[in-house]
Scaffold this active site. Sequence first.
Site, PDB file in Angstrom:
ATOM      1  N   GLU A  13       0.830  -1.085   0.021  1.00 24.89           N
ATOM      2  CA  GLU A  13       0.071  -0.114   0.026  1.00 24.89           C
ATOM      3  C   GLU A  13       0.874   1.284   0.071  1.00 24.89           C
ATOM      4  O   GLU A  13       1.638   1.477   0.792  1.00 24.89           O
ATOM      5  CB  GLU A  13      -0.671  -0.098   1.348  1.00 24.89           C
ATOM      6  CG  GLU A  13      -2.179  -1.159   1.260  1.00 24.89           C
ATOM      7  CD  GLU A  13      -2.585  -1.468   2.548  1.00 24.89           C
ATOM      8  OE1 GLU A  13      -2.509  -0.706   3.610  1.00 24.89           O
ATOM      9  OE2 GLU A  13      -3.056  -2.636   2.836  1.00 24.89           O
ATOM     10  N   LEU A  30      -6.134  -2.196  -0.393  1.00 23.41           N
ATOM     11  CA  LEU A  30      -5.700  -2.216   0.824  1.00 23.41           C
ATOM     12  C   LEU A  30      -6.347  -3.626   1.483  1.00 23.41           C
ATOM     13  O   LEU A  30      -7.396  -3.705   2.205  1.00 23.41           O
ATOM     14  CB  LEU A  30      -6.674  -1.142   1.872  1.00 23.41           C
ATOM     15  CG  LEU A  30      -6.129  -0.654   3.023  1.00 23.41           C
ATOM     16  CD1 LEU A  30      -6.736   0.729   3.439  1.00 23.41           C
ATOM     17  CD2 LEU A  30      -6.483  -1.596   4.194  1.00 23.41           C
ATOM     18  N   GLU A  81      -4.029  -6.897   3.315  1.00 19.42           N
ATOM     19  CA  GLU A  81      -2.742  -7.560   3.812  1.00 19.42           C
ATOM     20  C   GLU A  81      -2.993  -8.856   3.232  1.00 19.42           C
ATOM     21  O   GLU A  81      -1.799  -9.453   2.755  1.00 19.42           O
ATOM     22  CB  GLU A  81      -2.544  -7.299   5.327  1.00 19.42           C
ATOM     23  CG  GLU A  81      -1.856  -5.873   5.531  1.00 19.42           C
ATOM     24  CD  GLU A  81      -2.884  -4.847   5.508  1.00 19.42           C
ATOM     25  OE1 GLU A  81      -2.648  -3.549   5.401  1.00 19.42           O
ATOM     26  OE2 GLU A  81      -4.221  -5.403   5.721  1.00 19.42           O
ATOM     27  N   GLN A 108       2.648  -1.858   6.050  1.00 27.56           N
ATOM     28  CA  GLN A 108       2.724  -0.468   6.587  1.00 27.56           C
ATOM     29  C   GLN A 108       3.344  -0.498   8.096  1.00 27.56           C
ATOM     30  O   GLN A 108       4.212   0.295   8.406  1.00 27.56           O
ATOM     31  CB  GLN A 108       1.811   0.466   6.158  1.00 27.56           C
ATOM     32  CG  GLN A 108       1.648   0.738   4.916  1.00 27.56           C
ATOM     33  CD  GLN A 108       0.503   1.875   4.696  1.00 27.56           C
ATOM     34  OE1 GLN A 108      -0.394   2.298   5.580  1.00 27.56           O
ATOM     35  NE2 GLN A 108       0.581   2.508   3.206  1.00 27.56           N
ATOM     36  N   PHE A 109       2.648  -1.304   8.986  1.00 25.65           N
ATOM     37  CA  PHE A 109       2.968  -1.267  10.133  1.00 25.65           C
ATOM     38  C   PHE A 109       2.867  -2.581  11.003  1.00 25.65           C
ATOM     39  O   PHE A 109       1.960  -3.192  10.297  1.00 25.65           O
ATOM     40  CB  PHE A 109       1.941  -0.187  11.166  1.00 25.65           C
ATOM     41  CG  PHE A 109       2.269   1.119  10.694  1.00 25.65           C
ATOM     42  CD1 PHE A 109       3.229   2.319  11.499  1.00 25.65           C
ATOM     43  CD2 PHE A 109       1.265   1.820   9.925  1.00 25.65           C
ATOM     44  CE1 PHE A 109       3.308   3.446  11.164  1.00 25.65           C
ATOM     45  CE2 PHE A 109       1.558   3.121   9.327  1.00 25.65           C
ATOM     46  CZ  PHE A 109       2.451   3.852  10.072  1.00 25.65           C
ATOM     47  N   TYR A 139      -0.725  -3.966  11.308  1.00 30.30           N
ATOM     48  CA  TYR A 139      -1.329  -4.254   9.987  1.00 30.30           C
ATOM     49  C   TYR A 139      -1.268  -5.346   9.499  1.00 30.30           C
ATOM     50  O   TYR A 139      -1.998  -6.096   8.565  1.00 30.30           O
ATOM     51  CB  TYR A 139      -1.133  -3.278   8.901  1.00 30.30           C
ATOM     52  CG  TYR A 139      -1.620  -1.770   9.335  1.00 30.30           C
ATOM     53  CD1 TYR A 139      -2.182  -1.421  10.606  1.00 30.30           C
ATOM     54  CD2 TYR A 139      -1.131  -0.616   8.438  1.00 30.30           C
ATOM     55  CE1 TYR A 139      -2.462  -0.193  10.982  1.00 30.30           C
ATOM     56  CE2 TYR A 139      -1.639   0.595   8.640  1.00 30.30           C
ATOM     57  CZ  TYR A 139      -2.136   0.682  10.187  1.00 30.30           C
ATOM     58  OH  TYR A 139      -2.699   2.096  10.288  1.00 30.30           O
ATOM     59  N   PRO A 156      -4.276  -9.127   9.509  1.00 26.37           N
ATOM     60  CA  PRO A 156      -5.198  -9.648   8.462  1.00 26.37           C
ATOM     61  C   PRO A 156      -4.409 -10.808   7.521  1.00 26.37           C
ATOM     62  O   PRO A 156      -5.106 -11.579   6.783  1.00 26.37           O
ATOM     63  CB  PRO A 156      -5.627  -8.691   7.632  1.00 26.37           C
ATOM     64  CG  PRO A 156      -5.382  -7.593   8.634  1.00 26.37           C
ATOM     65  CD  PRO A 156      -4.286  -7.926   9.214  1.00 26.37           C
ATOM     66  N   HIS A 205       0.014   1.647  15.596  1.00 24.68           N
ATOM     67  CA  HIS A 205       1.278   1.676  14.762  1.00 24.68           C
ATOM     68  C   HIS A 205       2.508   1.513  15.396  1.00 24.68           C
ATOM     69  O   HIS A 205       3.609   1.579  14.649  1.00 24.68           O
ATOM     70  CB  HIS A 205       1.251   3.113  14.421  1.00 24.68           C
ATOM     71  CG  HIS A 205      -0.301   3.589  13.651  1.00 24.68           C
ATOM     72  ND1 HIS A 205      -1.301   4.349  14.135  1.00 24.68           N
ATOM     73  CD2 HIS A 205      -0.298   3.616  12.165  1.00 24.68           C
ATOM     74  CE1 HIS A 205      -2.131   4.475  13.303  1.00 24.68           C
ATOM     75  NE2 HIS A 205      -1.493   3.942  11.928  1.00 24.68           N
TER      76      HIS A 205
END
Length: 703
Positions: free
Chosen positions: A405, A434, A436, A458-459, A462, A465, A504
């Site tokens: 992403e 979007l 994962e 990204q983090f 995240y 999923p 995050h």
Amino acid sequence: MRITEPLKNFKSEIIFNDMEEVDPSYDWNRVVYLMHCSRAIDQIEVNKLYPEKAIQTQFSAKGHELTQILLAMQLGLPGDAATVYYRSRPFLLASGLSLEDAFAATLTRSGGVNDGRDVGVVFNFPNRKGLSVLPGQGGVGAQYTPAVGWAQSLVFYRNHLKHSDYKKSIAVALGGDASTATNGFWSALNIATTQRLPFLFFIEDNGYGISVSSDMQTPNGNIAENLSAFGNLRVVEVDIARPNLAAAAIRKMVSLVREGHGPGLIRLKVPRLCGHSIQDSQAYKNAEQMVSEHLEDPLHKLKDYLTPRCLSPEQWDRLAVAAQADVSEALERALERPQPNLDDVQKYLYYEGFNDNDDQSYSAPTLLRPTETVEAPKRINMVTGIRMTLAHELSVNPRMVVFGEDVGAKGGVHTATLGLQDKFGAHRVFDTSLSEEGIIGRAVGMAYAGLKPVAEIQFRKYAEPAMEQLHDCGTVRWRTANRFSAPIVVRIPVGYGKSADLWHAESKEATWIRAVGWRVAFPSNAEDAVGLLRTALRSKDPVIFCEHRAMLDAAWARRNYPGDDHLTPFGKARLLAQGQEMTIITWGAMVERCSQAVAAFGEDVDLLDLRTLAPWDKNAVFESVRKTGRCLIVHEDNLTCGFGAEISAVVTEHLFSALRAPVMRVAFPDLPCPHNKALFQSLIPNQGTILEKMMALKEYENV
């Protein structure tokens, strides 16, 4: 039967007439033979092998055989691939799986499809010269995104590597109606349609997901009807009570996908002639339902259709007898196979030798020479080192792709991919939807196809999923007994940054160390980030690469760029300070904080930066602890079940007599990460809390 073709604002319908003639494009003798083979295997397992406890469970394909065999007969070009689920044995038989191997799989004998390591119906079938069946997975719906990754790889090979053999190859995912409710199905659907991939969803709808009816999976129980207006998707519905229409629909849909008309979905209404597994008594059905379903048995429907159009009753019977005889002989041969070698069970968790989809060029320092030489800045921060390493490896490995992403035009939310899309093109560095699940699942499929996918999450939070795909990826080499591997690289920014919160700022690296089959790297500075990332990008094993957010631009983490050929081996710690008083073991952002604490303490300690956590450098740790007799482990993950607990256990088990004090730890408490800065700073290990524990360890007296 109806095919709908929604494209933009235009919808056309192609109506197939109720054809009486037999479709000559199929070998109907083989169809009949294979249906009887599949049915005979099921019967032997149900009536003999399971009652005798020769097999642990049984998953029948009864009622699903015809459409799967018809589908397999339309596939077979080099580059064709399919993912399957637990009822897909007829498809495997039609794809080339031997009867003996089919039995050996469920009997968990040596050889077979997994050498006894996985459930017998979790199939795979490598075949680079024809149809490959990609490794099955135990999770419902987990088969879709790897198949989409393979389909996207076909496009990459055709358009960018000019691989003419894959000009009309396609990918297919087989699944039951219940799987259309899963994350994996919808993620794959979005990817396939937005990218217009050569991909076919093959949905076998028997009306149930174990005991739950299909109308609980999708409105009105009809996924085809609900997707009939989905953009860039052709949709077919057919009831296999009409074998001629089923055959025509499958042939037509495969042809449309091959010819570049984008993805398709075919829903095949099949009868539920058996439970989910042999343990499922189907008590949730009434007697009338059971009778009605058995009247729709496709074996009987096919006999009614083919005889006497192209087969006499005597020919039909001869095929049935031949199938029964061949199945019985195959069973005897499978029973003669030995049990798997107990000494081999630990083989193939990691790379030990090439299989068909291992890329033998990864070990080469370069595949192509860069067209330009850029003079590297002498001193760089970590994020620059990551970006430069990705750029160099993209320039030398034409099969490497970077995606996730916001990694494209934006250059990543942490800027690690800034400018890479402009330099290498949107086919090499690209954004994703979007999802994962979709990011990791497609990466796995791409790796099966021989690409080197580098996926960004990204983090750390995240990644949740995608946990099923991540865990399955780590085990694929082992569970297929080295027939397949998926050496992907997953870059994950972890930990706190300029701000922190529970969404995050998670670290939680211990998750990946426990997820067997993964290599895990966790650099603390720019030089190690460059060397470890380059090693990961040339590895034949899957790698989780942790990029600590606080260190991406930290002054302490800046180092001289070590060069485009610099490689840092996994499993080799770096000794940052030497002393006699104690050993401190740490990694990631805690290395800087431990360095500060060591300086305040007086520096008479061994300070080890592990750099990689799977594998971790036990030899360096043991050597140091034997010398100092005291051990402190510092990490950012939660205290309970953090990786420090494992290191502590190993050190205590092997070096108990050398210890002058108990192994101690400093870690984040067993709490979520708070957003308030003062609260966060009160919990994260820092120079003060580390120094305090060092003093306690030094002053410990063994009473």
